[in-house]
Design a protein around this motif. Structure first.
Motif, PDB file in Angstrom:
ATOM      1  N   PHE A   1      49.874  35.351   5.913  1.00 28.77           N
ATOM      2  CA  PHE A   1      50.358  33.997   6.192  1.00 28.77           C
ATOM      3  C   PHE A   1      50.770  33.923   7.650  1.00 28.77           C
ATOM      4  O   PHE A   1      50.810  34.935   8.359  1.00 28.77           O
ATOM      5  CB  PHE A   1      51.541  33.642   5.285  1.00 28.77           C
TER       6      PHE A   1
ATOM      7  N   CYS B   1      57.181  35.228   2.612  1.00 26.56           N
ATOM      8  CA  CYS B   1      55.858  35.052   2.011  1.00 26.56           C
ATOM      9  C   CYS B   1      55.854  33.793   1.143  1.00 26.56           C
ATOM     10  O   CYS B   1      56.717  33.642   0.262  1.00 26.56           O
ATOM     11  CB  CYS B   1      55.505  36.268   1.163  1.00 26.56           C
TER      12      CYS B   1
ATOM     13  N   THR C   1      51.988  28.265   7.393  1.00 25.41           N
ATOM     14  CA  THR C   1      51.572  28.302   5.991  1.00 25.41           C
ATOM     15  C   THR C   1      52.611  27.625   5.105  1.00 25.41           C
ATOM     16  O   THR C   1      53.799  27.914   5.181  1.00 25.41           O
ATOM     17  CB  THR C   1      51.370  29.754   5.533  1.00 25.41           C
TER      18      THR C   1
END
Length: 322
Positions: free
Chosen positions: A80, A51, A84
């Motif tokens: 995401f 993340c 990203t």
């Protein structure tokens, strides 16, 4: 289709570029160019997927968007995908990215790439600097043995700026002052005898000892022999850093003193200037990107569009340290 028409159709394949032929083969196999690009990027991102907000690796699949698998982070709930936080995030036309990487490796100009890919020149300009954001950081960590260093100067350029700090030059123009001045940007290139090369944009005006300390000191082995011309800044830098130094007096016509010479770095300067010339001026703020681009081509560490696309998201080929 009639046999004669089929023969004429097949004969046209010889006129296609390598990238176009590969795209045709992918279509015949049922894979679109976008599918191939997405598969490559997701295969690179998968082993290190985390993340971007909380850096947790605990995530589950959360549908698809724009051809990419999306993920939802379990601890923080953010979504995401594989792009990203990378320079390629939010860019469109994924099916053209490998073809554009081929254009970069061929040193195509913005307009040449735009015509080849049938997109607007602003798109290829944006892609150029997105593709080079991380790829230009793939540089040698240290210089060993005998290292040559020399500087070159380019006329400062505000190309592309909407508000200039000076009157606009016509067709490139010339410096108003003679010699080295604040109108010129200094680039220091250091290169060892194994071909490892580092380039630094030190700023406007003449080279100083403090600039050399900031750029060269972190990348020089303690037992390196630094060979330069007679510029006082190199002498003072070497003395302050405790680095062995030998100067070649180019002004008297002496270019080689045994193993001491700056022929390798001067040859690199020559190749760099010749390579920059077709771009008809490079904006000073983008010079670090162009130095990284030139290193990619000169070192030939990245030889395929696939390798360049991987480097664009931070997956570099293994750097062999000698």
């Amino acid at each position: 289709m009639q046999h004669a028409k089929w023969i004429r159709f097949i004969a046209q394949f010889a006129q296609l570029s390598r990238r176009q032929r590969q795209a045709g083969i992918a279509l015949l196999r049922g894979n679109t160019p976008q599918d191939a690009t997405v598969a490559l990027l997701e295969s690179v991102a998968q082993p290190h997927l985390a993340c971007p907000a909380c850096h947790s690796s605990h995530a589950h699949r959360h549908g698809h968007a724009h051809g990419l698998q999306r993920y939802r982070c379990v601890p923080c709930g953010r979504t995401f995908n594989a792009l990203t936080g990378t320079p390629l995030a939010r860019l469109r036309h994924k099916s053209l990215w490998l073809a554009y990487a081929d254009c970069l490796l061929a040193s195509a100009s913005v307009r040449q790439a735009a015509r080849q890919l049938n997109v607007h020149r602003n798109t290829t300009f944006r892609w150029r600097h997105r593709f080079l954001t991380l790829a230009r950081t793939d540089r040698p960590l240290r210089l060993h043995g005998i290292a040559e260093a020399d500087e070159l100067y380019l006329l400062e350029s505000e190309k592309g700026s909407r508000h200039l700090a000076r009157p606009a030059r016509r067709r490139g123009g010339h410096a108003r002052q003679r010699g080295i001045s604040s109108e010129q940007v200094c680039i220091v290139v250091a290169r060892d005898r194994t071909g490892q090369t580092l380039g630094f944009v030190t700023g406007k005006g003449a080279l100083t000892q403090l600039q050399l300390q900031r750029c060269l000191l972190p990348v020089m082995d303690h037992d390196v022999l630094l060979v330069t011309d007679g510029h006082a800044a190199y002498r003072d830098f070497a003395a302050e850093a405790g680095i062995s130094h030998e100067a070649v007096n180019l002004r008297t016509g002496i270019r080689v003193q045994g193993a001491a010479h700056v022929q390798n770095v001067n040859a690199y300067h020559s190749r760099l200037r010749a390579w920059l010339r077709p771009f008809h001026g490079v904006a000073t703020r983008y010079l670090p990107n162009y130095l990284g681009w030139r290193w990619i081509l000169d070192a030939r560490r990245i030889r395929s569009p696939e390798a360049l696309l991987k480097a664009t998201v931070g997956a570099f080929p293994h750097l062999t340290v000698t």
